[in-house]
Design a protein around this motif. Structure first.
Motif, PDB file in Angstrom:
ATOM      1  N   SER A  89     -28.236 -46.672   0.422  1.00  0.00           N
ATOM      2  CA  SER A  89     -28.880 -46.736  -0.973  1.00  0.00           C
ATOM      3  C   SER A  89     -29.205 -45.485  -1.388  1.00  0.00           C
ATOM      4  O   SER A  89     -29.061 -45.186  -2.565  1.00  0.00           O
ATOM      5  CB  SER A  89     -30.301 -47.261  -0.416  1.00  0.00           C
ATOM      6  OG  SER A  89     -31.150 -46.550   0.215  1.00  0.00           O
ATOM      7  N   SER A  90     -29.188 -44.367  -0.678  1.00  0.00           N
ATOM      8  CA  SER A  90     -29.109 -42.986  -1.172  1.00  0.00           C
ATOM      9  C   SER A  90     -27.820 -42.573  -1.909  1.00  0.00           C
ATOM     10  O   SER A  90     -27.825 -42.074  -2.964  1.00  0.00           O
ATOM     11  CB  SER A  90     -29.327 -41.863   0.016  1.00  0.00           C
ATOM     12  OG  SER A  90     -29.241 -40.468  -0.587  1.00  0.00           O
ATOM     13  N   PHE A  91     -26.725 -43.059  -1.261  1.00  0.00           N
ATOM     14  CA  PHE A  91     -25.635 -42.696  -1.877  1.00  0.00           C
ATOM     15  C   PHE A  91     -25.380 -43.528  -3.466  1.00  0.00           C
ATOM     16  O   PHE A  91     -24.953 -42.870  -4.327  1.00  0.00           O
ATOM     17  CB  PHE A  91     -24.178 -43.169  -1.171  1.00  0.00           C
ATOM     18  CG  PHE A  91     -22.955 -42.964  -1.520  1.00  0.00           C
ATOM     19  CD1 PHE A  91     -22.574 -41.686  -1.624  1.00  0.00           C
ATOM     20  CD2 PHE A  91     -22.298 -43.959  -2.043  1.00  0.00           C
ATOM     21  CE1 PHE A  91     -21.434 -41.295  -2.018  1.00  0.00           C
ATOM     22  CE2 PHE A  91     -20.824 -43.591  -2.393  1.00  0.00           C
ATOM     23  CZ  PHE A  91     -20.450 -42.454  -2.543  1.00  0.00           C
ATOM     24  N   VAL A  92     -26.020 -44.629  -3.253  1.00  0.00           N
ATOM     25  CA  VAL A  92     -25.571 -45.519  -4.718  1.00  0.00           C
ATOM     26  C   VAL A  92     -26.453 -44.945  -5.653  1.00  0.00           C
ATOM     27  O   VAL A  92     -26.328 -44.837  -6.656  1.00  0.00           O
ATOM     28  CB  VAL A  92     -26.302 -47.012  -4.265  1.00  0.00           C
ATOM     29  CG1 VAL A  92     -26.302 -47.911  -5.397  1.00  0.00           C
ATOM     30  CG2 VAL A  92     -25.069 -47.737  -3.323  1.00  0.00           C
ATOM     31  N   LEU A  93     -28.042 -44.493  -5.209  1.00  0.00           N
ATOM     32  CA  LEU A  93     -28.834 -44.115  -6.202  1.00  0.00           C
ATOM     33  C   LEU A  93     -28.377 -42.749  -6.832  1.00  0.00           C
ATOM     34  O   LEU A  93     -28.595 -42.383  -7.946  1.00  0.00           O
ATOM     35  CB  LEU A  93     -30.282 -43.773  -5.304  1.00  0.00           C
ATOM     36  CG  LEU A  93     -30.981 -45.016  -5.278  1.00  0.00           C
ATOM     37  CD1 LEU A  93     -32.081 -44.664  -4.193  1.00  0.00           C
ATOM     38  CD2 LEU A  93     -31.490 -45.696  -6.329  1.00  0.00           C
ATOM     39  N   GLU A  94     -27.672 -41.917  -5.915  1.00  0.00           N
ATOM     40  CA  GLU A  94     -26.949 -40.630  -6.448  1.00  0.00           C
ATOM     41  C   GLU A  94     -25.945 -40.865  -7.421  1.00  0.00           C
ATOM     42  O   GLU A  94     -25.802 -40.085  -8.471  1.00  0.00           O
ATOM     43  CB  GLU A  94     -26.637 -39.788  -5.181  1.00  0.00           C
ATOM     44  CG  GLU A  94     -27.672 -39.107  -4.599  1.00  0.00           C
ATOM     45  CD  GLU A  94     -28.915 -38.346  -5.271  1.00  0.00           C
ATOM     46  OE1 GLU A  94     -28.509 -37.644  -6.230  1.00  0.00           O
ATOM     47  OE2 GLU A  94     -30.161 -38.576  -5.005  1.00  0.00           O
ATOM     48  N   LEU A  95     -25.208 -41.888  -7.106  1.00  0.00           N
ATOM     49  CA  LEU A  95     -24.001 -42.333  -8.098  1.00  0.00           C
ATOM     50  C   LEU A  95     -24.713 -42.695  -9.451  1.00  0.00           C
ATOM     51  O   LEU A  95     -24.043 -42.494 -10.608  1.00  0.00           O
ATOM     52  CB  LEU A  95     -23.057 -43.398  -7.414  1.00  0.00           C
ATOM     53  CG  LEU A  95     -22.226 -42.858  -6.447  1.00  0.00           C
ATOM     54  CD1 LEU A  95     -21.333 -43.982  -5.950  1.00  0.00           C
ATOM     55  CD2 LEU A  95     -21.601 -41.682  -6.931  1.00  0.00           C
ATOM     56  N   LEU A 110     -23.639 -33.248  -5.284  1.00  0.00           N
ATOM     57  CA  LEU A 110     -23.693 -32.668  -3.646  1.00  0.00           C
ATOM     58  C   LEU A 110     -24.523 -33.508  -2.819  1.00  0.00           C
ATOM     59  O   LEU A 110     -24.065 -33.487  -1.636  1.00  0.00           O
ATOM     60  CB  LEU A 110     -24.439 -31.229  -3.996  1.00  0.00           C
ATOM     61  CG  LEU A 110     -23.417 -30.226  -4.974  1.00  0.00           C
ATOM     62  CD1 LEU A 110     -24.266 -28.885  -4.986  1.00  0.00           C
ATOM     63  CD2 LEU A 110     -22.311 -29.948  -3.968  1.00  0.00           C
ATOM     64  N   ILE A 111     -25.529 -34.065  -3.235  1.00  0.00           N
ATOM     65  CA  ILE A 111     -26.390 -34.921  -2.275  1.00  0.00           C
ATOM     66  C   ILE A 111     -25.526 -36.391  -1.794  1.00  0.00           C
ATOM     67  O   ILE A 111     -25.242 -36.732  -0.798  1.00  0.00           O
ATOM     68  CB  ILE A 111     -27.732 -35.166  -2.849  1.00  0.00           C
ATOM     69  CG1 ILE A 111     -28.571 -34.182  -2.985  1.00  0.00           C
ATOM     70  CG2 ILE A 111     -28.271 -36.489  -2.089  1.00  0.00           C
ATOM     71  CD1 ILE A 111     -29.770 -34.083  -3.807  1.00  0.00           C
ATOM     72  N   ALA A 112     -24.716 -36.529  -3.076  1.00  0.00           N
ATOM     73  CA  ALA A 112     -23.885 -37.935  -2.566  1.00  0.00           C
ATOM     74  C   ALA A 112     -22.977 -37.530  -1.789  1.00  0.00           C
ATOM     75  O   ALA A 112     -22.816 -38.317  -0.747  1.00  0.00           O
ATOM     76  CB  ALA A 112     -23.342 -38.451  -4.026  1.00  0.00           C
TER      77      ALA A 112
END
Length: 125
Positions: free
Chosen positions: A61-67, A22-24
């Motif tokens: 970076s947020s998207f990558v970390l969530e993935l 959901l965050i991603a």
């Protein structure tokens, strides 16, 4: 029962998969909606361009970390649930799922927790 301990340990990791997804999605949507506003323009002041680039970097970076959090939790869940009796022999004596995770899969468990929280912080920044 060792099988229920492995299943409970899997639940510890799987319960972050849905929030991370959901965050991603929210990060991706934020990036898409603010793409025009956060694109550095030539007429912007230098510090404004730096801030716009920093915002884009934080969102990416947020998207990558969530993935990463989703991927590691899925793989760890497969490892925990896929070994059957082989894993059951190794986990005898653990009284809690967290004890099992801390002893055998500490790096993966910490990776899930840290990447989830850091991705959340980067999105909120």
């Amino acid at each position: 029962d060792s099988t229920s301990t492995a299943f409970d340990a899997w639940e510890w990791t799987a319960n972050l998969g849905a929030p991370a997804a959901l965050i991603a999605i929210a990060v991706f949507e934020t990036f898409a909606l603010t793409r025009e506003d956060h694109s550095p323009q030539k007429e912007d002041l230098k510090w404004v361009r730096v801030l716009k680039r920093s915002c884009r970097l934080l969102l990416f970076s947020s998207f990558v970390l969530e993935l990463v959090s989703i991927f590691v939790s899925t793989v760890l869940g497969s490892v925990l649930l896929g070994h059957g009796e082989c894993a059951a022999k190794k986990i005898v004596g653990y009284t809690s799922p967290l004890g099992l995770l801390r002893h055998h899969h500490e790096f993966e468990y910490l990776t899930i927790q840290i990447t989830f929280l850091q991705g959340l912080y980067n999105w909120l920044a």
